[in-house]
Design a protein around this motif. Structure first.
Motif, PDB file in Angstrom:
ATOM      1  N   GLY A  57       0.568  -0.955  -0.058  1.00 15.42           N
ATOM      2  CA  GLY A  57       0.571   0.127   0.280  1.00 15.42           C
ATOM      3  C   GLY A  57       1.206   0.927  -0.056  1.00 15.42           C
ATOM      4  O   GLY A  57       0.456   2.658   0.027  1.00 15.42           O
ATOM      5  N   TRP A  58       1.861   1.281  -0.049  1.00 18.47           N
ATOM      6  CA  TRP A  58       2.627   2.343  -0.039  1.00 18.47           C
ATOM      7  C   TRP A  58       2.771   3.196  -1.739  1.00 18.47           C
ATOM      8  O   TRP A  58       2.002   2.133  -2.261  1.00 18.47           O
ATOM      9  N   HIS A  59       3.344   4.590  -1.200  1.00 16.74           N
ATOM     10  CA  HIS A  59       3.063   5.608  -2.368  1.00 16.74           C
ATOM     11  C   HIS A  59       4.644   5.599  -3.374  1.00 16.74           C
ATOM     12  O   HIS A  59       4.065   5.651  -4.642  1.00 16.74           O
ATOM     13  N   ILE A  60       5.056   6.189  -2.332  1.00 21.85           N
ATOM     14  CA  ILE A  60       6.564   6.115  -2.979  1.00 21.85           C
ATOM     15  C   ILE A  60       6.943   5.630  -2.297  1.00 21.85           C
ATOM     16  O   ILE A  60       7.911   5.914  -0.863  1.00 21.85           O
ATOM     17  N   ALA A  61       8.094   5.284  -2.935  1.00 18.25           N
ATOM     18  CA  ALA A  61       9.744   4.490  -2.219  1.00 18.25           C
ATOM     19  C   ALA A  61      11.368   5.438  -2.463  1.00 18.25           C
ATOM     20  O   ALA A  61      10.826   5.443  -3.977  1.00 18.25           O
ATOM     21  N   PHE A  62      12.002   5.472  -1.621  1.00 22.33           N
ATOM     22  CA  PHE A  62      13.405   5.770  -1.856  1.00 22.33           C
ATOM     23  C   PHE A  62      14.340   4.676  -1.963  1.00 22.33           C
ATOM     24  O   PHE A  62      14.018   4.184  -0.559  1.00 22.33           O
ATOM     25  N   THR A  63      15.108   4.286  -3.203  1.00 23.11           N
ATOM     26  CA  THR A  63      15.417   3.035  -2.995  1.00 23.11           C
ATOM     27  C   THR A  63      16.992   3.256  -1.604  1.00 23.11           C
ATOM     28  O   THR A  63      17.391   2.043  -2.185  1.00 23.11           O
ATOM     29  N   ASP A  64      17.781   4.325  -1.986  1.00 27.59           N
ATOM     30  CA  ASP A  64      18.886   4.405  -1.712  1.00 27.59           C
ATOM     31  C   ASP A  64      18.919   5.610  -0.295  1.00 27.59           C
ATOM     32  O   ASP A  64      19.690   6.491  -0.748  1.00 27.59           O
ATOM     33  N   VAL A  65      19.065   5.164   0.779  1.00 26.00           N
ATOM     34  CA  VAL A  65      18.864   6.614   1.582  1.00 26.00           C
ATOM     35  C   VAL A  65      19.178   6.314   2.612  1.00 26.00           C
ATOM     36  O   VAL A  65      19.665   4.950   3.750  1.00 26.00           O
ATOM     37  N   ASP A  66      19.686   7.739   3.456  1.00 24.42           N
ATOM     38  CA  ASP A  66      20.550   7.020   5.178  1.00 24.42           C
ATOM     39  C   ASP A  66      19.479   6.808   6.443  1.00 24.42           C
ATOM     40  O   ASP A  66      18.642   7.487   6.379  1.00 24.42           O
ATOM     41  N   SER A  67      19.899   5.971   7.390  1.00 26.61           N
ATOM     42  CA  SER A  67      18.823   6.367   9.224  1.00 26.61           C
ATOM     43  C   SER A  67      19.174   8.042   8.873  1.00 26.61           C
ATOM     44  O   SER A  67      17.205   7.915   9.419  1.00 26.61           O
ATOM     45  N   SER A  68      19.289   8.523   9.117  1.00 25.41           N
ATOM     46  CA  SER A  68      19.019   9.879   9.071  1.00 25.41           C
ATOM     47  C   SER A  68      17.300  10.815   8.759  1.00 25.41           C
ATOM     48  O   SER A  68      16.990  11.406   9.014  1.00 25.41           O
ATOM     49  N   PHE A  69      17.492  10.213   7.245  1.00 28.85           N
ATOM     50  CA  PHE A  69      16.559  10.349   6.087  1.00 28.85           C
ATOM     51  C   PHE A  69      14.836   9.304   6.558  1.00 28.85           C
ATOM     52  O   PHE A  69      14.262  10.221   6.654  1.00 28.85           O
ATOM     53  N   VAL A  70      15.363   8.677   7.119  1.00 29.37           N
ATOM     54  CA  VAL A  70      14.637   7.379   6.965  1.00 29.37           C
ATOM     55  C   VAL A  70      13.743   7.852   8.444  1.00 29.37           C
ATOM     56  O   VAL A  70      12.649   7.699   8.620  1.00 29.37           O
ATOM     57  N   GLN A  71      14.437   8.705   9.347  1.00 30.37           N
ATOM     58  CA  GLN A  71      14.096   9.309  10.730  1.00 30.37           C
ATOM     59  C   GLN A  71      13.163  10.303  10.510  1.00 30.37           C
ATOM     60  O   GLN A  71      11.817  10.213  11.155  1.00 30.37           O
ATOM     61  N   ASP A  72      13.999  11.213   9.506  1.00 35.17           N
ATOM     62  CA  ASP A  72      13.307  12.126   9.450  1.00 35.17           C
ATOM     63  C   ASP A  72      11.388  12.482   8.657  1.00 35.17           C
ATOM     64  O   ASP A  72      10.658  12.865   8.468  1.00 35.17           O
ATOM     65  N   ARG A  73      11.583  11.236   7.378  1.00 33.23           N
ATOM     66  CA  ARG A  73       9.907  11.198   6.751  1.00 33.23           C
ATOM     67  C   ARG A  73       8.949  10.403   8.057  1.00 33.23           C
ATOM     68  O   ARG A  73       8.240  10.466   7.862  1.00 33.23           O
ATOM     69  N   SER A  74       9.552   9.083   8.602  1.00 31.89           N
ATOM     70  CA  SER A  74       8.732   8.641   9.335  1.00 31.89           C
ATOM     71  C   SER A  74       8.385   9.877  10.929  1.00 31.89           C
ATOM     72  O   SER A  74       7.120   9.601  11.256  1.00 31.89           O
ATOM     73  N   ARG A  75       8.696  10.713  10.965  1.00 34.14           N
ATOM     74  CA  ARG A  75       8.233  12.038  11.756  1.00 34.14           C
ATOM     75  C   ARG A  75       7.592  13.137  10.999  1.00 34.14           C
ATOM     76  O   ARG A  75       6.934  14.058  11.725  1.00 34.14           O
ATOM     77  N   ASP A  76       7.771  12.767   9.646  1.00 36.72           N
ATOM     78  CA  ASP A  76       6.693  13.366   9.025  1.00 36.72           C
ATOM     79  C   ASP A  76       5.024  13.961   9.166  1.00 36.72           C
ATOM     80  O   ASP A  76       5.001  12.672   9.257  1.00 36.72           O
TER      81      ASP A  76
END
Length: 850
Positions: A57-76
């Motif tokens: 059910g995801w809408h957009i995927a980022f295929t090569d990101v670091d852990s800080s990017f993952v945390q920022d998106r999780s808090r968006d």
């Protein structure tokens, strides 16, 4: 409520029949528009849910990101859910056959990832720790390398590099520009096999192997899958991220929401819906416009009198529009409820068939969208207002004296209604009067004929559509001897028979068989061919010897013996070491105007034949018309390219006599099952568990055929329901128009009766009018329907690329439409004249229709 509204309501009450029929037309129109909207919404939700089940059910995927990017998106705040897996790295796939996919890509999932991204197991189980792994089935199907449950994989895992750039799954393989830099050796145990992950792009250079994320393994490369609260903002969300990394959109889900970049699908989606709504609106406007136009004719004198005492054009126009609003208020709510109810009843009928066409686990439920319902109501109201506005404008612009005198209703000269003496002799007085009435007010009778033509065209076009689709589906349906087929090349008997014994034990399998087909080339003298085949193949020299490709099919001895008996041959002659052999030798010729023609390749029914074997012994063969068991698909496709069948059939026990060192067998294991889908899934698990190394395919033939049956059924349901409802609108239109026109002629008919016309003559005159309506309708409607039917056939045949697919006119539907037209006109006339006859002649003559 002003005086004009009161007068309008009184007029509607006075003409209850016309009012009720108009409301019925509005109900049908609103019901069809609502049904189209509700079914479209339900189907799109079904497709969205099905795609989510398969791809996530995801809408957009980022295929090569670091852990800080993952945390920022999780808090968006715009993000509803975010799931990530570790990009552990790549390893070379030894023996890979696909040049664009030479790697294995290892992904480390956590619990949230397993819940967000669907993993469909074929066999085994999910990994429980970082030393276990599952392998996708397309590693074997596309890569040609097979792993089975229990295998141990030791891999040199590293990164793909292009100079100093780190490449990921979103970057296609570049043969001479990139290199694999190993970093560590990792060992995994294969605990399961799965279907190709839905998030893996087809251009990805690595087959995705899934393991459990290792807390002790330090990595700062992740693939992140984001689900937004508002998916319609997905493009803006991607562009709004600073330094946007590589990303992919989940078009499998977004396209059914109407927000993907798939313009072709969006255009098709909105075009089909727009065409359906346009057809419904056309039929509805025709019906409702006729109703208001007839109402205007009845109230013309009334409008003239109102204008003479000071009523403005705007007030008269609003009076007619008010009538439209009243009819809409009565008909639209009922139509909306009826449309939703009809789809609620239909969906369970087609749900099972749709599962066969698309997915098997997602239910098709009724989804009612408030915006779709409001849109259907608005479209219905617009239809009514358009239908009412045209006659309203005419009423407002008609001069006062013309309205009072009604001199604009019938404007004709004597020569316009003149009939020939020949026609008078054929039709008699009653027929002549009917013909003069037909000519006297062409506008009024034209509306009746057009209403009937509309019903004929819609009915025949819809019937042609359904009939053509059925015939097209039959082109793909072949009488196959099995439901499931396993086929492979160059598999040893020592591997084939254990596999066959295992597969036939799958649940639901009640019948099974096996075969091997060997390709050979044999020498044939041209004089042995039939005259027709010699001419067809272009052989001129009678003593020429040619090498002709042929096939040897070996089947179980019991099936061979059964076929010998069914063919009326002697089992003693066709079995044993020196037994005769049976051969199928047929040439197929494509014809332009009919089905393919098949004829014999050889002149005689029996002949001596040099055996295609190691010993080159001579055989006596007998030609038969068909083979006992269908050959595997690869053999079938070969025969299609070379359109002749030249195959010898023999029992499996004599295979060693014909086998040579360079023989390459195409084997086929066929099965019949009570539940082919379940059996196929179980067989796939068995094959994976046995670690078959030969290249193979497993066909669920029953499922392919069932898809065509199901598609045909679903199309039939909606085609005929649509045609029936459109025809009901047309019938209501015809009934409304004819009955009201007869009522408008009540003074004229009363005058004829007052001068001595008998009931018999009166009925005869009305029957002639019925015939004139019917003949004019059929003369116009049938050619138009025929042209549209051919265009429908041509469009479907061209889309399916059918070169030898004949046009079949729906003669049965045409006969039904002819009788229906005459029946509808006759019944409506009978109803209207029955009401006229019940009235007193003096009252009818005095009535000024106000």
């Amino acid at each position: 409520m002003n005086i004009f509204h009161k007068v309008t309501l009184q007029s509607m009450k006075k003409n209850r029949t016309r009012t009720v029929v108009t409301i019925i037309g509005v109900i049908l129109s609103a019901a069809m528009i609502t049904a189209v909207a509700s079914f479209g919404t339900s189907l799109l939700n079904y497709l969205v849910n099905s795609s989510i089940a398969k791809y996530g059910g995801w809408h957009i995927a980022f295929t090569d990101v670091d852990s800080s990017f993952v945390q920022d998106r999780s808090r968006d705040k715009e993000v509803k859910n975010a799931a990530a897996f570790e990009n552990i790295g790549y390893a070379s796939l030894k023996g890979a056959k696909s040049p664009d996919k030479p790697y294995l890509f290892i992904a480390g999932f956590n619990e949230n990832t397993f819940q967000t991204l669907p993993v469909n197991l074929i066999s085994g189980r999910l990994p429980e720790n970082s030393s276990e792994i599952i392998v996708p089935a397309h590693v074997a199907a596309k890569g040609g390398v097979r792993f089975k449950v229990g295998d141990t994989l030791t891999l040199l895992v590293g990164n793909r590099m292009e100079e100093n750039k780190n490449l990921g799954q979103h970057d296609p393989y570049q043969s001479k520009k990139e290199s694999l830099v190993p970093e560590s050796e990792r060992t995994y145990k294969v605990v399961g096999t799965c279907e190709r992950p839905g998030f893996e792009e087809h251009s990805a250079p690595g087959y995705t192997l899934i393991t459990k994320a290792d807390a002790t393994y330090q990595t700062d490369s992740f693939s992140l899958f984001v689900t937004l609260k508002n998916p319609r903002k997905v493009s803006a969300y991607a562009k709004g991220i600073a330094g946007t990394p590589a990303y992919i959109l989940n078009d499998y889900v977004l396209r059914f929401m109407g927000i993907s970049n798939d313009k072709l699908f969006n255009t098709l989606l909105y075009t089909v819906g727009g065409i359906l709504i346009a057809i419904i609106m056309t039929g509805s406007i025709f019906l409702i416009y006729n109703s208001f136009n007839i109402s205007l004719n009845e109230r013309t004198r009334q409008f003239g009198i109102l204008s003479s005492v000071g009523a403005t054009a705007k007030q008269l126009r609003n009076s007619v529009l008010f009538e439209g609003l009243i009819i809409g208020a009565a008909g639209i709510p009922i139509g909306v409820v009826a449309g939703i109810g009809s789809i609620w009843l239909i969906l369970p009928i087609v749900a099972g068939k749709l599962k066969n066409i698309l997915y098997s686990t997602i239910p098709l439920n009724l989804s009612v969208s408030l915006s779709a319902i409001v849109g259907a109501a608005v479209v219905s109201l617009i239809t009514i207002l358009i239908s009412a506005y045209i006659p309203a404008r005419k009423a407002a612009n008609t001069p006062v004296m013309e309205s009072i005198r009604q001199t604009n209703e019938v404007k004709t000269e004597a020569k316009a209604v003149k009939t020939s003496k020949f026609a008078q002799r054929i039709y008699g007085l009653e027929g002549t009067l009917a013909l003069k009435n037909f000519k006297r007010n062409k506008k009024r009778y034209r509306s009746i004929v057009l209403s009937l033509v509309l019903s004929v065209v819609l009915f025949l076009s819809g019937s042609t559509f359904g009939l053509t689709l059925k015939r097209l589906s039959k082109q793909y349906i072949v009488d196959i001897d099995y439901d499931i087929l396993f086929s492979a090349e160059d598999m040893d008997d020592s591997e084939m028979f254990p596999l066959y014994d295992k597969l036939k034990s799958a649940d639901g399998v009640y019948e099974s068989s096996y075969q091997e087909v060997f390709p050979y080339s044999c020498a044939v003298n041209v004089r042995d061919f039939s005259d027709r085949f010699r001419t067809f193949a272009g052989y001129t020299a009678s003593d020429e010897t040619v090498n002709l490709p042929m096939d040897l099919q070996f089947i179980p001895d019991s099936e061979y013996l059964d076929f010998i008996k069914e063919s009326g041959l002697s089992p003693e002659e066709y079995t044993g070491p020196d037994g005769k052999m049976i051969v199928v030798a047929k040439q197929r010729v494509n014809t332009k105007d009919g089905p393919d023609e098949v004829f014999d390749m050889f002149a005689n029914r029996t002949m001596n034949f040099k055996a295609p074997s190691a010993t080159n012994n001579s055989l006596t063969i007998t030609f038969v018309d068909t083979y006992p068991v269908d050959p595997p698909p690869k053999q079938a496709s070969k025969l299609k390219q070379n359109p002749y069948v030249f195959m010898m059939v023999a029992p499996f026990s004599v295979k060693e006599r014909f086998e040579t060192q360079n023989s390459h067998a195409n084997i086929g294991l066929s099965f019949r099952s009570k539940n082919p889908s379940q059996s196929t899934a179980e067989m796939e698990s068995m094959i994976q568990a046995m670690g078959i190394t030969s290249e193979y395919t497993l066909h669920n033939v029953y499922e392919i055929l069932e898809q065509y049956h199901s598609m045909s059924f679903v199309i039939d349901v909606f085609t005929y329901i649509f045609v029936i409802m459109i025809s009901l609108i047309a019938v209501a239109n015809v009934f409304n128009t004819i009955s009201t026109n007869i009522r408008l002629r009540r003074r004229e008919l009363a005058m004829l009766r007052s001068v001595g016309m008998s009931d018999r003559s009166f009925h005869k005159m009305m029957n002639f009018e019925c015939i004139f309506y019917g003949m004019r309708t059929l003369l116009i409607g049938l050619p138009i329907a025929g042209i549209l039917s051919w265009l429908i056939y041509d469009g479907l045949a061209s889309a399916e690329k059918m070169d030898h697919f004949e046009f079949v006119f729906p003669w049965g539907s045409m006969v039904v439409s002819i009788f229906s037209v005459l029946f509808i006109v006759f019944i409506t006339m009978l109803y209207a004249t029955h009401k006229i006859k019940k009235e007193d002649i003096i009252d009818a003559l005095r009535d000024d229709m106000t």
